[in-house]
Scaffold this active site. Structure first.
Site, PDB file in Angstrom:
ATOM      1  N   GLU A  51       0.819  -1.206   0.000  1.00  0.00           N
ATOM      2  CA  GLU A  51       0.000   0.000   0.000  1.00  0.00           C
ATOM      3  C   GLU A  51       0.855   1.260   0.000  1.00  0.00           C
ATOM      4  O   GLU A  51       1.998   1.255   0.453  1.00  0.00           O
ATOM      5  CB  GLU A  51      -0.890   0.023   1.249  1.00  0.00           C
ATOM      6  CG  GLU A  51      -1.780  -1.208   1.346  1.00  0.00           C
ATOM      7  CD  GLU A  51      -2.686  -1.204   2.568  1.00  0.00           C
ATOM      8  OE1 GLU A  51      -3.718  -1.876   2.496  1.00  0.00           O
ATOM      9  OE2 GLU A  51      -2.369  -0.551   3.578  1.00  0.00           O
ATOM     10  N   GLU A  70      10.152  -3.183   6.286  1.00  0.00           N
ATOM     11  CA  GLU A  70      11.362  -2.621   6.874  1.00  0.00           C
ATOM     12  C   GLU A  70      12.319  -2.302   5.725  1.00  0.00           C
ATOM     13  O   GLU A  70      12.909  -3.210   5.131  1.00  0.00           O
ATOM     14  CB  GLU A  70      11.961  -3.637   7.860  1.00  0.00           C
ATOM     15  CG  GLU A  70      13.368  -3.328   8.318  1.00  0.00           C
ATOM     16  CD  GLU A  70      13.567  -1.905   8.862  1.00  0.00           C
ATOM     17  OE1 GLU A  70      12.713  -1.417   9.633  1.00  0.00           O
ATOM     18  OE2 GLU A  70      14.572  -1.287   8.500  1.00  0.00           O
ATOM     19  N   SER A  91      12.698   5.125   7.289  1.00  0.00           N
ATOM     20  CA  SER A  91      12.387   4.819   8.684  1.00  0.00           C
ATOM     21  C   SER A  91      12.752   3.370   8.952  1.00  0.00           C
ATOM     22  O   SER A  91      12.344   2.474   8.215  1.00  0.00           O
ATOM     23  CB  SER A  91      10.884   5.041   8.913  1.00  0.00           C
ATOM     24  OG  SER A  91      10.511   4.622  10.205  1.00  0.00           O
ATOM     25  N   CYS A  97       0.098   5.419   9.971  1.00  0.00           N
ATOM     26  CA  CYS A  97       1.271   4.613  10.264  1.00  0.00           C
ATOM     27  C   CYS A  97       0.897   3.359  11.034  1.00  0.00           C
ATOM     28  O   CYS A  97       0.187   3.424  12.027  1.00  0.00           O
ATOM     29  CB  CYS A  97       2.236   5.393  11.154  1.00  0.00           C
ATOM     30  SG  CYS A  97       3.280   6.491  10.267  1.00  0.00           S
TER      31      CYS A  97
HETATM   32  N1  SAH Z   1       9.640  -0.733   9.463  1.00  0.00           N
HETATM   33  C1  SAH Z   1       9.965   0.636   9.585  1.00  0.00           C
HETATM   34  C2  SAH Z   1       9.139   1.534   8.695  1.00  0.00           C
HETATM   35  C3  SAH Z   1       7.666   1.227   8.567  1.00  0.00           C
HETATM   36  S1  SAH Z   1       6.726   1.495  10.016  1.00  0.00           S
HETATM   37  C4  SAH Z   1       9.894   1.071  11.031  1.00  0.00           C
HETATM   38  O1  SAH Z   1       9.427   0.308  11.850  1.00  0.00           O
HETATM   39  O2  SAH Z   1      10.360   2.162  11.321  1.00  0.00           O
HETATM   40  C5  SAH Z   1       6.670   3.274  10.080  1.00  0.00           C
HETATM   41  C6  SAH Z   1       6.404   3.825  11.461  1.00  0.00           C
HETATM   42  O3  SAH Z   1       5.066   3.492  11.875  1.00  0.00           O
HETATM   43  C7  SAH Z   1       7.330   3.248  12.525  1.00  0.00           C
HETATM   44  O4  SAH Z   1       7.826   4.251  13.356  1.00  0.00           O
HETATM   45  C8  SAH Z   1       6.391   2.343  13.272  1.00  0.00           C
HETATM   46  O5  SAH Z   1       6.819   2.090  14.561  1.00  0.00           O
HETATM   47  C9  SAH Z   1       5.121   3.115  13.225  1.00  0.00           C
HETATM   48  N2  SAH Z   1       3.957   2.334  13.626  1.00  0.00           N
HETATM   49  C10 SAH Z   1       3.784   0.999  13.555  1.00  0.00           C
HETATM   50  N3  SAH Z   1       2.582   0.642  14.048  1.00  0.00           N
HETATM   51  C11 SAH Z   1       1.979   1.794  14.434  1.00  0.00           C
HETATM   52  C12 SAH Z   1       0.708   2.092  15.005  1.00  0.00           C
HETATM   53  N4  SAH Z   1      -0.175   1.142  15.259  1.00  0.00           N
HETATM   54  N5  SAH Z   1       0.430   3.378  15.289  1.00  0.00           N
HETATM   55  C13 SAH Z   1       1.323   4.367  14.999  1.00  0.00           C
HETATM   56  N6  SAH Z   1       2.506   4.138  14.432  1.00  0.00           N
HETATM   57  C14 SAH Z   1       2.850   2.870  14.162  1.00  0.00           C
HETATM   58 FE1  SF4 Z   2       7.821  -4.014  10.466  1.00  0.00          FE
HETATM   59 FE2  SF4 Z   2       5.783  -2.707  11.558  1.00  0.00          FE
HETATM   60 FE3  SF4 Z   2       7.932  -3.294  13.027  1.00  0.00          FE
HETATM   61 FE4  SF4 Z   2       8.103  -1.420  11.106  1.00  0.00          FE
HETATM   62  S1  SF4 Z   2       6.843  -1.314  12.955  1.00  0.00           S
HETATM   63  S2  SF4 Z   2       9.548  -3.099  11.543  1.00  0.00           S
HETATM   64  S3  SF4 Z   2       6.695  -2.293   9.573  1.00  0.00           S
HETATM   65  S4  SF4 Z   2       6.522  -4.779  12.100  1.00  0.00           S
END
Ligand code: SAH
Ligand code: SF4
Length: 322
Positions: free
Chosen positions: A75, A143, A172, A312
Protein backbone atom coordinates in the site's frame (compact mmCIF):
# COMPACT_ATOMS: atom_id res chain seq x y z
CA UNK A 1 18.37 1.97 -12.60
CA UNK A 2 14.79 1.19 -11.73
CA UNK A 3 13.37 1.55 -15.23
CA UNK A 4 12.24 -1.79 -16.61
CA UNK A 5 11.47 -0.76 -20.18
CA UNK A 6 13.58 -1.06 -23.28
CA UNK A 7 12.58 1.63 -25.70
CA UNK A 8 13.27 0.84 -29.36
CA UNK A 9 14.75 3.45 -31.68
CA UNK A 10 17.10 6.38 -31.13
CA UNK A 11 18.22 7.42 -27.64
CA UNK A 12 15.96 10.45 -27.53
CA UNK A 13 12.92 8.14 -27.63
CA UNK A 14 13.90 6.65 -24.32
CA UNK A 15 14.35 10.14 -22.93
CA UNK A 16 10.85 10.99 -24.11
CA UNK A 17 9.39 7.93 -22.42
CA UNK A 18 11.30 8.61 -19.21
CA UNK A 19 10.05 12.14 -19.14
CA UNK A 20 6.45 10.96 -19.52
CA UNK A 21 6.92 8.39 -16.77
CA UNK A 22 8.97 10.32 -14.22
CA UNK A 23 7.95 13.92 -14.84
CA UNK A 24 4.43 13.72 -16.16
CA UNK A 25 3.39 10.53 -14.37
CA UNK A 26 1.88 8.83 -17.42
CA UNK A 27 -0.04 5.64 -16.70
CA UNK A 28 -0.14 4.24 -20.21
CA UNK A 29 2.07 4.41 -23.27
CA UNK A 30 -0.96 5.68 -25.12
CA UNK A 31 -0.75 8.98 -23.24
CA UNK A 32 2.68 9.69 -24.74
CA UNK A 33 1.29 11.72 -27.58
CA UNK A 34 4.61 12.93 -28.97
CA UNK A 35 5.66 9.34 -29.70
CA UNK A 36 4.73 7.86 -33.09
CA UNK A 37 1.65 5.72 -32.78
CA UNK A 38 3.57 2.63 -33.93
CA UNK A 39 6.10 3.02 -31.12
CA UNK A 40 3.36 3.46 -28.53
CA UNK A 41 1.60 0.36 -29.77
CA UNK A 42 4.77 -1.66 -29.80
CA UNK A 43 5.60 -0.63 -26.23
CA UNK A 44 2.05 -1.26 -25.01
CA UNK A 45 2.11 -4.74 -26.55
CA UNK A 46 5.47 -5.55 -25.02
CA UNK A 47 4.70 -4.07 -21.61
CA UNK A 48 0.98 -4.39 -20.86
CA UNK A 49 1.39 -2.51 -17.57
CA UNK A 50 3.48 0.66 -17.51
CA UNK A 51 3.13 1.28 -13.77
CA UNK A 52 1.28 -1.04 -11.37
CA UNK A 53 -2.33 0.14 -11.12
CA UNK A 54 -4.00 0.15 -7.70
CA UNK A 55 -6.59 -2.55 -7.11
CA UNK A 56 -8.36 -0.43 -4.48
CA UNK A 57 -8.46 3.23 -3.48
CA UNK A 58 -9.84 4.89 -0.35
CA UNK A 59 -10.09 8.59 0.51
CA UNK A 60 -10.15 10.37 3.85
CA UNK A 61 -9.60 13.83 5.32
CA UNK A 62 -11.99 15.38 2.79
CA UNK A 63 -10.04 13.94 -0.10
CA UNK A 64 -6.66 15.22 1.12
CA UNK A 65 -5.53 11.68 1.99
CA UNK A 66 -5.76 8.79 -0.44
CA UNK A 67 -4.66 5.21 0.10
CA UNK A 68 -3.92 2.76 -2.70
CA UNK A 69 -3.60 -1.00 -2.51
CA UNK A 70 -1.41 -2.45 -5.23
CA UNK A 71 -1.48 -5.95 -6.73
CA UNK A 72 0.55 -8.23 -4.51
CA UNK A 73 -0.63 -6.67 -1.24
CA UNK A 74 1.27 -3.50 -0.56
CA UNK A 75 0.00 0.00 0.00
CA UNK A 76 0.88 3.65 -0.42
CA UNK A 77 -0.72 6.75 1.05
CA UNK A 78 -0.72 10.20 -0.60
CA UNK A 79 -1.24 13.11 1.79
CA UNK A 80 -1.78 16.68 0.68
CA UNK A 81 -1.01 19.44 3.18
CA UNK A 82 -1.10 23.19 2.65
CA UNK A 83 2.66 23.36 2.28
CA UNK A 84 3.71 19.89 1.15
CA UNK A 85 2.69 16.78 -0.74
CA UNK A 86 3.89 13.65 1.00
CA UNK A 87 3.71 10.07 -0.15
CA UNK A 88 4.19 7.26 2.32
CA UNK A 89 5.44 4.18 0.48
CA UNK A 90 6.05 0.51 1.21
CA UNK A 91 9.31 -1.35 0.80
CA UNK A 92 7.95 -4.86 1.38
CA UNK A 93 4.57 -6.60 1.22
CA UNK A 94 4.04 -7.28 4.90
CA UNK A 95 6.99 -7.28 7.29
CA UNK A 96 8.93 -10.03 9.00
CA UNK A 97 9.87 -8.15 12.15
CA UNK A 98 6.63 -8.68 14.04
CA UNK A 99 6.37 -5.53 16.15
CA UNK A 100 3.42 -6.34 18.33
CA UNK A 101 1.50 -3.06 17.94
CA UNK A 102 1.91 -2.85 14.14
CA UNK A 103 -0.77 -4.23 11.84
CA UNK A 104 1.78 -4.86 9.09
CA UNK A 105 3.91 -6.84 11.52
CA UNK A 106 1.02 -9.18 12.15
CA UNK A 107 0.89 -10.10 8.44
CA UNK A 108 4.38 -11.52 8.41
CA UNK A 109 6.62 -10.97 5.38
CA UNK A 110 5.04 -11.83 2.04
CA UNK A 111 7.94 -10.61 -0.11
CA UNK A 112 10.37 -7.86 -0.90
CA UNK A 113 9.23 -5.24 -3.40
CA UNK A 114 11.28 -4.63 -6.53
CA UNK A 115 12.87 -1.23 -7.14
CA UNK A 116 10.26 -0.51 -9.79
CA UNK A 117 7.38 -1.38 -7.44
CA UNK A 118 8.85 1.03 -4.89
CA UNK A 119 9.38 3.85 -7.39
CA UNK A 120 5.93 3.31 -8.93
CA UNK A 121 4.24 4.27 -5.68
CA UNK A 122 5.82 7.71 -5.95
CA UNK A 123 4.66 7.96 -9.58
CA UNK A 124 1.14 7.01 -8.51
CA UNK A 125 1.20 9.84 -5.97
CA UNK A 126 2.48 12.26 -8.60
CA UNK A 127 -0.58 11.44 -10.65
CA UNK A 128 -2.87 11.86 -7.63
CA UNK A 129 -1.37 15.24 -6.76
CA UNK A 130 -1.16 16.33 -10.39
CA UNK A 131 2.44 17.27 -9.69
CA UNK A 132 5.62 15.95 -8.14
CA UNK A 133 5.40 14.94 -4.48
CA UNK A 134 7.59 17.14 -2.29
CA UNK A 135 8.37 14.44 0.31
CA UNK A 136 8.73 10.67 0.26
CA UNK A 137 8.65 8.68 3.49
CA UNK A 138 9.45 4.96 3.62
CA UNK A 139 7.00 4.43 6.45
CA UNK A 140 4.47 2.20 4.75
CA UNK A 141 4.64 -1.53 4.90
CA UNK A 142 7.91 -3.25 5.55
CA UNK A 143 11.36 -2.62 6.87
CA UNK A 144 13.28 -0.64 4.24
CA UNK A 145 16.71 -1.68 5.50
CA UNK A 146 15.73 -5.36 5.24
CA UNK A 147 15.30 -4.79 1.48
CA UNK A 148 18.37 -2.60 1.29
CA UNK A 149 19.56 -2.88 -2.32
CA UNK A 150 16.12 -2.49 -3.87
CA UNK A 151 15.35 0.46 -1.63
CA UNK A 152 18.61 2.22 -2.48
CA UNK A 153 18.11 1.66 -6.19
CA UNK A 154 14.58 3.06 -5.88
CA UNK A 155 15.76 6.02 -3.83
CA UNK A 156 18.38 6.90 -6.44
CA UNK A 157 15.75 6.82 -9.16
CA UNK A 158 13.35 8.94 -7.10
CA UNK A 159 16.18 11.41 -6.68
CA UNK A 160 17.71 11.37 -10.17
CA UNK A 161 14.63 10.94 -12.33
CA UNK A 162 11.69 12.29 -10.35
CA UNK A 163 13.86 15.05 -8.91
CA UNK A 164 13.13 14.82 -5.19
CA UNK A 165 16.09 15.83 -3.05
CA UNK A 166 17.67 13.19 -0.80
CA UNK A 167 16.93 15.29 2.26
CA UNK A 168 13.21 15.00 1.52
CA UNK A 169 13.35 11.22 1.28
CA UNK A 170 13.02 9.66 4.74
CA UNK A 171 14.00 6.09 5.50
CA UNK A 172 12.39 4.82 8.68
CA UNK A 173 13.95 1.78 10.29
CA UNK A 174 13.10 -0.39 13.25
CA UNK A 175 16.79 -0.22 14.13
CA UNK A 176 18.85 -2.65 12.03
CA UNK A 177 22.16 -1.29 13.31
CA UNK A 178 24.60 -2.64 10.68
CA UNK A 179 22.36 -1.37 7.89
CA UNK A 180 22.07 2.06 9.55
CA UNK A 181 25.86 2.26 9.46
CA UNK A 182 25.86 1.14 5.85
CA UNK A 183 23.31 3.83 5.02
CA UNK A 184 25.49 6.40 6.78
CA UNK A 185 28.39 5.46 4.52
CA UNK A 186 26.41 5.99 1.29
CA UNK A 187 27.24 9.11 -0.67
CA UNK A 188 23.50 9.61 -0.73
CA UNK A 189 22.38 11.38 2.45
CA UNK A 190 18.72 10.49 2.91
CA UNK A 191 16.93 11.53 6.08
CA UNK A 192 16.88 8.83 8.76
CA UNK A 193 14.22 7.99 11.32
CA UNK A 194 14.79 5.27 13.92
CA UNK A 195 11.76 3.66 15.57
CA UNK A 196 12.65 3.38 19.25
CA UNK A 197 9.34 3.37 21.19
CA UNK A 198 10.87 2.78 24.60
CA UNK A 199 13.89 3.93 26.62
CA UNK A 200 14.27 0.59 28.40
CA UNK A 201 14.99 -2.83 26.95
CA UNK A 202 12.30 -4.57 28.92
CA UNK A 203 9.52 -2.50 27.35
CA UNK A 204 11.15 -2.45 23.92
CA UNK A 205 11.68 -6.23 23.93
CA UNK A 206 7.93 -6.62 24.32
CA UNK A 207 7.09 -4.22 21.48
CA UNK A 208 9.90 -4.74 19.00
CA UNK A 209 11.21 -8.33 19.01
CA UNK A 210 14.39 -7.39 17.09
CA UNK A 211 15.39 -5.38 20.17
CA UNK A 212 16.91 -8.58 21.52
CA UNK A 213 19.45 -8.36 18.73
CA UNK A 214 20.02 -4.59 18.68
CA UNK A 215 18.90 -3.10 21.96
CA UNK A 216 18.02 0.49 22.86
CA UNK A 217 21.54 1.74 23.53
CA UNK A 218 22.87 0.36 20.24
CA UNK A 219 20.03 1.90 18.24
CA UNK A 220 20.61 5.31 19.79
CA UNK A 221 24.35 5.06 19.21
CA UNK A 222 23.78 4.17 15.54
CA UNK A 223 21.34 7.08 15.12
CA UNK A 224 23.90 9.42 16.69
CA UNK A 225 26.64 8.12 14.36
CA UNK A 226 24.38 8.79 11.37
CA UNK A 227 23.70 12.27 12.68
CA UNK A 228 27.42 12.96 13.00
CA UNK A 229 28.15 11.53 9.55
CA UNK A 230 25.61 13.71 7.78
CA UNK A 231 24.93 16.67 10.02
CA UNK A 232 21.28 16.19 9.17
CA UNK A 233 18.43 15.98 11.58
CA UNK A 234 17.84 12.38 12.66
CA UNK A 235 14.50 11.52 14.22
CA UNK A 236 13.74 9.04 16.95
CA UNK A 237 10.19 7.80 16.41
CA UNK A 238 8.23 6.98 19.51
CA UNK A 239 4.75 5.52 19.14
CA UNK A 240 2.88 6.34 22.33
CA UNK A 241 0.93 3.40 23.72
CA UNK A 242 -1.39 3.71 26.68
CA UNK A 243 0.10 2.35 29.92
CA UNK A 244 3.01 0.76 28.06
CA UNK A 245 5.57 3.44 27.21
CA UNK A 246 3.85 6.70 28.13
CA UNK A 247 4.87 6.97 31.77
CA UNK A 248 6.67 10.00 33.22
CA UNK A 249 9.73 7.94 34.23
CA UNK A 250 10.06 6.76 30.64
CA UNK A 251 10.10 10.36 29.39
CA UNK A 252 12.83 11.21 31.91
CA UNK A 253 14.79 8.13 31.02
CA UNK A 254 14.53 8.89 27.28
CA UNK A 255 15.71 12.46 27.87
CA UNK A 256 18.74 11.14 29.76
CA UNK A 257 19.61 8.71 26.98
CA UNK A 258 19.38 11.43 24.35
CA UNK A 259 21.27 14.10 26.26
CA UNK A 260 24.03 15.46 24.08
CA UNK A 261 23.09 13.41 21.00
CA UNK A 262 21.20 16.14 19.15
CA UNK A 263 18.56 13.60 18.11
CA UNK A 264 15.01 14.80 17.58
CA UNK A 265 11.99 12.93 18.98
CA UNK A 266 8.76 12.51 17.07
CA UNK A 267 5.93 11.32 19.30
CA UNK A 268 3.32 9.37 17.35
CA UNK A 269 0.03 8.75 19.15
CA UNK A 270 -0.70 5.08 18.49
CA UNK A 271 -3.12 4.31 15.72
CA UNK A 272 -5.13 1.71 17.57
CA UNK A 273 -4.48 -1.92 16.68
CA UNK A 274 -5.90 -4.93 18.52
CA UNK A 275 -4.70 -5.10 22.11
CA UNK A 276 -3.12 -1.63 22.21
CA UNK A 277 -4.67 1.67 23.21
CA UNK A 278 -3.86 5.28 22.49
CA UNK A 279 -3.01 7.43 25.51
CA UNK A 280 -5.29 10.34 26.38
CA UNK A 281 -3.92 13.43 24.67
CA UNK A 282 -2.91 15.28 27.89
CA UNK A 283 -0.62 12.37 28.56
CA UNK A 284 1.09 12.79 25.22
CA UNK A 285 1.47 16.51 25.99
CA UNK A 286 2.91 15.73 29.40
CA UNK A 287 5.42 13.30 27.88
CA UNK A 288 6.47 15.93 25.34
CA UNK A 289 6.90 18.57 28.05
CA UNK A 290 9.03 16.21 30.15
CA UNK A 291 11.31 15.66 27.16
CA UNK A 292 11.54 19.40 26.54
CA UNK A 293 12.48 19.96 30.15
CA UNK A 294 15.30 17.49 29.48
CA UNK A 295 16.38 19.71 26.53
CA UNK A 296 15.20 17.27 23.86
CA UNK A 297 13.61 18.57 20.65
CA UNK A 298 10.14 17.07 20.29
CA UNK A 299 7.31 17.16 17.79
CA UNK A 300 3.97 15.35 17.95
CA UNK A 301 2.83 13.73 14.72
CA UNK A 302 -0.64 14.17 13.30
CA UNK A 303 -2.78 11.14 12.65
CA UNK A 304 -3.76 11.53 9.03
CA UNK A 305 -5.75 8.72 7.49
CA UNK A 306 -6.73 6.99 10.67
CA UNK A 307 -10.34 6.40 9.66
CA UNK A 308 -9.32 4.49 6.53
CA UNK A 309 -6.58 2.44 8.21
CA UNK A 310 -4.05 4.44 6.24
CA UNK A 311 -2.15 5.85 9.19
CA UNK A 312 1.27 4.61 10.26
CA UNK A 313 1.24 1.02 11.35
CA UNK A 314 -2.30 0.35 10.21
CA UNK A 315 -1.40 -0.89 6.78
CA UNK A 316 -2.42 -4.51 6.37
CA UNK A 317 -4.06 -5.82 3.29
CA UNK A 318 -7.03 -8.05 3.81
CA UNK A 319 -7.44 -9.24 0.23
CA UNK A 320 -4.06 -10.76 -0.43
CA UNK A 321 -3.25 -10.97 -4.13
CA UNK A 322 -6.36 -9.03 -5.18
N1 SAH B 1 9.64 -0.73 9.46
C1 SAH B 1 9.97 0.64 9.58
C2 SAH B 1 9.14 1.53 8.70
C3 SAH B 1 7.67 1.23 8.57
S1 SAH B 1 6.73 1.50 10.02
C4 SAH B 1 9.89 1.07 11.03
O1 SAH B 1 9.43 0.31 11.85
O2 SAH B 1 10.36 2.16 11.32
C5 SAH B 1 6.67 3.27 10.08
C6 SAH B 1 6.40 3.83 11.46
O3 SAH B 1 5.07 3.49 11.87
C7 SAH B 1 7.33 3.25 12.52
O4 SAH B 1 7.83 4.25 13.36
C8 SAH B 1 6.39 2.34 13.27
O5 SAH B 1 6.82 2.09 14.56
C9 SAH B 1 5.12 3.12 13.23
N2 SAH B 1 3.96 2.33 13.63
C10 SAH B 1 3.78 1.00 13.56
N3 SAH B 1 2.58 0.64 14.05
C11 SAH B 1 1.98 1.79 14.43
C12 SAH B 1 0.71 2.09 15.01
N4 SAH B 1 -0.17 1.14 15.26
N5 SAH B 1 0.43 3.38 15.29
C13 SAH B 1 1.32 4.37 15.00
N6 SAH B 1 2.51 4.14 14.43
C14 SAH B 1 2.85 2.87 14.16
FE1 SF4 C 1 7.82 -4.01 10.47
FE2 SF4 C 1 5.78 -2.71 11.56
FE3 SF4 C 1 7.93 -3.29 13.03
FE4 SF4 C 1 8.10 -1.42 11.11
S1 SF4 C 1 6.84 -1.31 12.95
S2 SF4 C 1 9.55 -3.10 11.54
S3 SF4 C 1 6.70 -2.29 9.57
S4 SF4 C 1 6.52 -4.78 12.10
Amino acid sequence: MAFPFEVPGPAFRERQVRSWVFQRFARTFDEMTDLPRGVREELAARYPALVPAPVALTDADEGETRKAVFPGSYEAVAMRYPDRRTVCISSQAGCGLGCTFCATGQMGLLRNLSPWEIVSQVLWAGRVFGERPTHVVLMGMGEPLANYDAVMEAVRTIHDEVGISARKITVSTVGLVPQIDRLASEPFPVTLAVSLHAPDDETRDALVPINRRWPVAECIAAAARFRRAHGRRVTIEYVMIDEVNDRPWQARSLAELLAGTDLHVNLIPLNPTPGFGVPASPRVGEFARALRRGKVNVTVRDTRGRDIDAACGQLAVETVGA
